[in-house]
Scaffold this active site. Structure first.
Site, mmCIF file in Angstrom:
data_model
loop_
_atom_site.group_PDB
_atom_site.id
_atom_site.type_symbol
_atom_site.label_atom_id
_atom_site.label_comp_id
_atom_site.label_asym_id
_atom_site.label_seq_id
_atom_site.Cartn_x
_atom_site.Cartn_y
_atom_site.Cartn_z
ATOM 1 N N ASP A 33 0.899 -1.144 0.000
ATOM 2 C CA ASP A 33 0.000 0.000 0.000
ATOM 3 C C ASP A 33 0.938 1.193 0.000
ATOM 4 O O ASP A 33 1.545 1.510 1.028
ATOM 5 C CB ASP A 33 -0.889 0.011 1.248
ATOM 6 C CG ASP A 33 -1.916 1.124 1.157
ATOM 7 O OD1 ASP A 33 -1.514 2.265 0.882
ATOM 8 O OD2 ASP A 33 -3.110 0.861 1.325
ATOM 9 N N HIS A 34 1.118 1.824 -1.142
ATOM 10 C CA HIS A 34 2.229 2.777 -1.230
ATOM 11 C C HIS A 34 2.034 3.989 -0.317
ATOM 12 O O HIS A 34 2.987 4.677 -0.001
ATOM 13 C CB HIS A 34 2.523 3.174 -2.681
ATOM 14 C CG HIS A 34 1.597 4.208 -3.252
ATOM 15 N ND1 HIS A 34 0.358 3.893 -3.745
ATOM 16 C CD2 HIS A 34 1.726 5.540 -3.413
ATOM 17 C CE1 HIS A 34 -0.223 4.994 -4.191
ATOM 18 N NE2 HIS A 34 0.586 6.022 -4.000
ATOM 19 N N HIS A 51 -5.737 2.821 0.876
ATOM 20 C CA HIS A 51 -4.964 3.966 1.379
ATOM 21 C C HIS A 51 -5.652 4.701 2.536
ATOM 22 O O HIS A 51 -5.058 4.960 3.577
ATOM 23 C CB HIS A 51 -4.706 4.981 0.259
ATOM 24 C CG HIS A 51 -4.106 4.391 -0.986
ATOM 25 N ND1 HIS A 51 -3.172 3.388 -0.958
ATOM 26 C CD2 HIS A 51 -4.298 4.666 -2.305
ATOM 27 C CE1 HIS A 51 -2.813 3.076 -2.200
ATOM 28 N NE2 HIS A 51 -3.482 3.839 -3.033
HETATM 29 C C1 BG6 Z 1 -3.204 4.641 -6.673
HETATM 30 C C2 BG6 Z 1 -4.497 4.716 -7.410
HETATM 31 O O1 BG6 Z 1 -3.212 3.599 -5.734
HETATM 32 O O2 BG6 Z 1 -2.950 5.872 -5.998
HETATM 33 C C3 BG6 Z 1 -4.531 5.904 -8.362
HETATM 34 O O3 BG6 Z 1 -4.714 3.521 -8.136
HETATM 35 C C4 BG6 Z 1 -4.170 7.174 -7.621
HETATM 36 O O4 BG6 Z 1 -5.791 6.032 -8.976
HETATM 37 C C5 BG6 Z 1 -2.873 6.999 -6.844
HETATM 38 O O5 BG6 Z 1 -4.036 8.222 -8.582
HETATM 39 C C6 BG6 Z 1 -2.573 8.212 -5.984
HETATM 40 O O6 BG6 Z 1 -1.300 8.078 -5.447
HETATM 41 P P1 BG6 Z 1 -0.437 9.354 -5.079
HETATM 42 O O7 BG6 Z 1 0.796 8.784 -4.470
HETATM 43 O O8 BG6 Z 1 -0.185 10.088 -6.362
HETATM 44 O O9 BG6 Z 1 -1.251 10.167 -4.129
#
Ligand code: BG6
Length: 495
Positions: A184-185, A247
């Site tokens: 989960d980044h 997230h």
């Molecule tokens: C991803 C989603 O997990 O997170 C995308 O699939 C989204 O739709 C992205 O744009 C947002 O990540 P960040 O790091 O740019 O806030």
């Protein structure tokens, strides 16, 4: 670096966007910053036939565009690229894994160090089951020769509660849970990790961090972009699956969890799972009280006219896929009973901003009778991105003979204190997986709990026909969102 830290990473789905924009730029940045253990091998695979050199040239473009560290000169790049290899193949074909294994072993022999292997699944999720099964059959999940074997699985992990359970079962048949790293980044973002530092490295917040002092919590992840050519994927996903099930719920757990006994993977993940256990399930008949969905209509982004969701490529003309979702969650435990947690996310909102707002109770009695009568409650705002930082909003007397009270902001800005850009989430997460630290990864049980919580909403929305409430691209969401939060006396804090 010690030779026993030597490792290989095998990336499936290597011709995809994630590899190009995130994984290789992150590995490169770790290398350029001298934090990537060496010697290492990056073996990439996808269906398209390509030579090592052709593939390396493509990667260089991605690194130039997306990496935090720029390429200083060709020599440094060549040193990195010499460790990157490409093997074309069909990940659904068991025979391919013989080729893959042979290539991996040949590279490991040439490197002459411990056999530490990491497999990274960055393909469309429909291929996960085949890849995991084939890795197992080829004996590639085993840990032999004194080294470790790990697997990193990209999100989405499942499409609903049943498919997530099935995938977990399959993965656990082939790998041990300790070998599995579910990404989960958001957990890799510096500011998200800083929620833990703020809460557990400071003594002053803990006494306030409960229902006696906190009136409401809001977590917002707003994106200015639309679906960006990913209409096909998004049609199957929508905002709830794409952002909230993972997230936003992870963020809510970091805010709500009890202090873990130690900062170890299982201690932290146990506490997050307990929060999920305490979340009040949403009964099918009450979904509309707890969840709201909407879709963006045409509007403006960056002063340019942009189409509505229904006009995007790959989107069905009558689609009821939500591009905005808001949830009200209740956590039935001693700390949080009665405190609403609002989560909201959307595409094509006013601007890109993610933040957590903790709203405290109003003062019990107002002694200042002259001047302004209403005084705002204190807020703690944790800005995840951009403009990373933390603000505490307190009331102060304005200078002058009148007693005029107004809010002032005590502000901490990352870039002022630490300088530079914070590391990319993938840099931290890849390094943690290489070092065997799963603290910032989602555990299988948590993922299933998160799906169980969201499932009644997904089911209800699937049964309820559209059209959905609309919001103009570039606005802060549908008008219904204000009514949604106002039902319980709140209002959204506009970032
Ligand atoms: C991803 C989603 O997990 O997170 C995308 O699939 C989204 O739709 C992205 O744009 C947002 O990540 P960040 O790091 O740019 O806030």
């Amino acid at each position: 670096m010690a030779a026993d830290e030597a490792f290989s990473i095998v990336i499936f789905g290597a011709s995809g966007d994630l590899t190009h924009r995130k994984l290789i730029p992150a590995l490169w940045t770790l290398f350029a910053a001298r934090t990537l253990p060496e010697p290492f091998t990056i073996l990439c695979t996808a269906r398209t036939p390509m030579s090592d050199d052709e593939f390396r040239a493509k990667l260089k473009d991605g690194v130039k565009q997306f990496a935090r560290f720029k390429v200083p000169n060709d020599q440094v790049w060549q040193r990195f690229a010499a460790n990157v290899f490409y093997v074309p193949g069909d990940p659904t074909a068991p025979e391919f894994y013989g080729t893959l294994r042979a290539r991996l072993e040949e590279l490991e022999r040439a490197r002459g160090a411990a056999r530490n292997r990491m497999f990274y699944l960055s393909t469309p999720p429909s291929l996960y089951a085949d890849i995991v099964t084939n890795l197992g059959k080829a004996g590639l999940a085993e840990e032999d020769g004194g080294g470790w074997t790990r697997i990193i699985i990209e999100k989405p992990f499942g499409h609903d509660v049943t498919s997530a359970q099935e995938l977990n079962r399959l993965v656990i048949r082939v790998f041990r849970e300790e070998q599995v790293y579910r990404i989960d980044h958001y957990l890799g973002k510096e500011t998200v990790q800083n929620v833990l530092a703020l809460r557990f490295a400071n003594g002053i917040f803990e006494p306030l961090w409960n229902r006696n002092h906190v009136a409401e919590v809001q977590c917002t992840v707003a994106e200015a972009v639309g679906v960006e050519g990913r209409g096909g994927y998004y049609e199957e996903s929508g905002a709830l699956r794409d952002m909230i099930q993972n997230h936003l719920l992870q963020i809510a757990c970091l805010i709500a969890m009890e202090p873990p006994v130690t900062f170890d993977a299982n201690a932290v993940r146990d506490e997050k799972s307990k929060v999920m256990q305490a979340m009040r399930p949403i009964e099918p008949g009450t979904v509309d009280d707890f969840a709201l969905r909407a879709q963006y209509a045409a509007g403006f982004a960056n002063n340019k006219q942009v189409p509505g969701y229904l006009q995007e490529k790959g989107v069905k003309p009558q689609s009821t896929t939500e591009t905005y979702a808001a949830l009200r969650l209740l956590i039935d435990n001693w700390r949080w009973a009665g405190v609403p947690f609002y989560l909201q996310t959307g595409k094509r909102l006013g601007r890109r901003v993610s933040e957590i707002v903790i709203r405290f109770h109003r003062t019990p009695h107002m002694i200042f009778r002259r001047g302004s009568v209403s005084v705002d409650p204190n807020l703690l705002v944790i800005r995840i991105q951009p403009d990373e930082g933390i603000s505490l909003i307190v009331e102060a007397k304005e200078p002058g003979p009148d007693l005029k009270i107004s809010p002032v902001t005590l502000d901490f800005k990352y870039h002022e204190v630490f300088g530079g850009e914070p590391p990319e989430a993938y840099e931290r997460l890849l390094l943690d997986a290489i070092h065997g630290d799963a603290t910032l990864y989602a555990r299988g049980d948590w993922i299933e709990q998160a799906w169980s919580l969201t499932q009644p909403i997904l089911d209800h929305w699937a049964r309820t026909p559209g059209p959905l409430p609309q919001y103009e691209a570039g606005s802060w969401g549908p008008a219904e969102a204000d009514a949604f939060i106002a039902r319980n006396g709140g209002h959204w804090r506009r970032p």
